[in-house]
Enzyme design. Structure first.
Site, PDB file in Angstrom:
ATOM      1  N   ASP A 126      -7.399 -24.036 -10.674  1.00 26.04           N
ATOM      2  CA  ASP A 126      -8.512 -23.123 -10.418  1.00 26.04           C
ATOM      3  C   ASP A 126      -8.175 -22.315  -9.174  1.00 26.04           C
ATOM      4  OD1 ASP A 126     -10.071 -23.953 -12.558  1.00 26.04           O
ATOM      5  OD2 ASP A 126     -11.142 -25.458 -11.393  1.00 26.04           O
ATOM      6  N   ASP A 132     -11.899 -20.270 -17.630  1.00 23.75           N
ATOM      7  CA  ASP A 132     -13.332 -20.541 -17.479  1.00 23.75           C
ATOM      8  C   ASP A 132     -14.146 -19.267 -17.683  1.00 23.75           C
ATOM      9  OD1 ASP A 132     -12.623 -23.168 -16.758  1.00 23.75           O
ATOM     10  OD2 ASP A 132     -12.625 -22.680 -14.625  1.00 23.75           O
TER      11      ASP A 132
END
EC number: 3.4.23.36
Length: 160
Positions: free
Chosen positions: A118, A132
């Site tokens: 991330d 995402d």
């Protein structure tokens, strides 16, 4: 471009954007560091062994199984799209394609690395990635298309 091709191109573009962005972050930013060091928007390199908001942290087998199920559901939706008029449109197939892209993008990381990379942090919101974003935008897009198509077709089943 045929509708099937729209689906596959949107899926491929989403996966490519996700994996390329993660490669760039991993190659250029040490884990735990961010650019800038503080601020509302940051690029920060973190490893997430969980799902959204780091739920199910450390349960990689469950997350892989859930991702595989997501891939199966997205592909099933693609193959039965003729029965779902809101889905058998270019916008519907793009939305479904980016949902599949997000699912596959994070699945690649989980299988290959045991975690998801991330790197996008906005305010106090949990750090996330392109996959995402694909999932979120795709799901919202499909919901909006379903709502609009229900109103246009005069579906009054909720009043029954």
């Amino acid at each position: 471009m045929t509708r099937g091709l729209v689906f596959f191109v949107s899926t491929a573009c989403g996966i490519l954007a996700d994996q390329l962005s993660k490669f760039i972050i991993t190659a250029n930013l040490a884990t735990g560091t961010s650019i800038p060091e503080s601020g509302f928007f940051q690029i920060v390199h973190v490893h997430n062994t969980g799902a959204a908001f780091s739920i199910f942290r450390g349960h990689i087998e469950w997350l892989i199984a859930a991702s595989v199920l997501g891939v199966i559901l997205a592909m099933t939706a693609f193959f039965i799209r003729k029965k779902l008029p809101f889905l058998d449109t270019r916008p519907g197939l793009i939305a479904l394609g980016v949902i599949l892209a997000g699912t596959v993008g994070n699945l690649i990381d989980r299988v290959r690395l045991g975690y998801v990379t991330d790197f996008i942090r906005v305010g106090d919101f949990p750090t996330f990635n392109i996959a995402d974003s694909c999932l979120t935008v795709g799901v919202i897009g499909l919901l909006l298309l379903y709502i609009v198509s229900s109103h246009v077709s005069g579906d009054t089943s909720e009043n029954v």
